[in-house]
Design a protein around this motif. Structure first.
Motif, mmCIF file in Angstrom:
data_model
loop_
_atom_site.group_PDB
_atom_site.id
_atom_site.type_symbol
_atom_site.label_atom_id
_atom_site.label_comp_id
_atom_site.label_asym_id
_atom_site.label_seq_id
_atom_site.Cartn_x
_atom_site.Cartn_y
_atom_site.Cartn_z
ATOM 1 N N GLN A 82 0.872 -1.264 -0.429
ATOM 2 C CA GLN A 82 -0.226 0.057 -0.085
ATOM 3 C C GLN A 82 1.000 1.416 -0.225
ATOM 4 O OE1 GLN A 82 -2.703 -1.564 -0.767
ATOM 5 N NE2 GLN A 82 -3.983 0.081 0.429
ATOM 6 N N PRO B 268 2.028 5.097 -1.384
ATOM 7 C CA PRO B 268 1.606 6.054 -1.829
ATOM 8 C C PRO B 268 1.942 6.468 -3.810
ATOM 9 C CG PRO B 268 3.393 7.278 -0.458
ATOM 10 C CD PRO B 268 2.715 5.938 -0.464
ATOM 11 N N SER B 269 0.862 6.978 -3.869
ATOM 12 C CA SER B 269 0.931 7.454 -5.277
ATOM 13 C C SER B 269 2.718 8.207 -5.143
ATOM 14 C CB SER B 269 -0.008 8.434 -6.346
ATOM 15 O OG SER B 269 0.574 8.542 -7.236
ATOM 16 N N GLY B 270 3.201 7.802 -6.107
ATOM 17 C CA GLY B 270 4.741 8.720 -6.578
ATOM 18 C C GLY B 270 5.997 7.573 -5.693
ATOM 19 N N PRO C 160 6.731 3.898 -5.979
ATOM 20 C CA PRO C 160 6.275 2.606 -6.104
ATOM 21 C C PRO C 160 7.368 1.336 -5.300
ATOM 22 C CG PRO C 160 6.917 3.639 -8.032
ATOM 23 C CD PRO C 160 6.960 5.159 -6.983
#
Length: 162
Positions: free
Chosen positions: A102, A104-106, A108
């Motif tokens: 999980q 966060p965006s940005g 990976p």
């Protein structure tokens, strides 16, 4: 070269599988203990200097809260593969899986199965094989061997059920 890091020596039993398959596939690696919580400055330095040392992919294994892969990914532009490790202080490994999965965006992190270090090693070598034809050929041979093993199992199964 692949960098293999883990949060504790207790993770080595799992992470050794990544080292073994990487070595089998003819790729160099380095291996170290780098704790996101106990040695955060070492972790940052490791991640930020990895490219200079010739690292192309980092495999980070961690149990429990499993912050190591994500924190490493936050301070490097190299691909990071996270290996959730079922540790003695984990909630049946699910805390590690979800902590790595999980992101966060940005930021990976490629995530493999719980204790899936062997697949992490293969994935790292596949990434390197994108630009290295010799490594790609070694991988093709490896995959062909996997197919042959299944064929052998089919033969054995037919002997067993007859």
């Amino acid at each position: 070269m692949v960098g293999i890091i883990m949060g504790s020596i207790s993770d080595l039993k799992v992470m050794q599988e990544a080292a073994d398959v990487i070595k089998e596939l003819g790729v160099d690696y380095e291996i170290d203990i780098v704790s996101a919580h106990r040695t955060p400055l070492k972790m940052v330095e490791y991640a930020q200097t990895a490219r200079e040392r010739g690292i192309k992919v980092i495999i980070a294994g961690a149990g429990g809260a499993a912050h190591l892969p994500g924190m490493v990914a936050s301070v490097t532009t190299l691909p990071v593969i996270g290996v959730p490790v079922k540790s003695s202080n984990s909630i049946d490994g699910w805390d590690s899986v979800l902590s790595i999965l999980q992101m966060p965006s940005g930021v990976p992190v490629a995530t493999v199965a719980l204790n899936g270090a062997k697949n992490a090693g293969i994935l790292a070598v596949q990434m390197i094989g994108i630009e290295n034809p010799a490594i790609a050929e070694t991988l093709a041979s490896y995959k062909k061997q996997l197919s042959s093993k299944v064929d052998d199992m089919v033969t054995e199964l037919k002997k067993t059920i007859q």
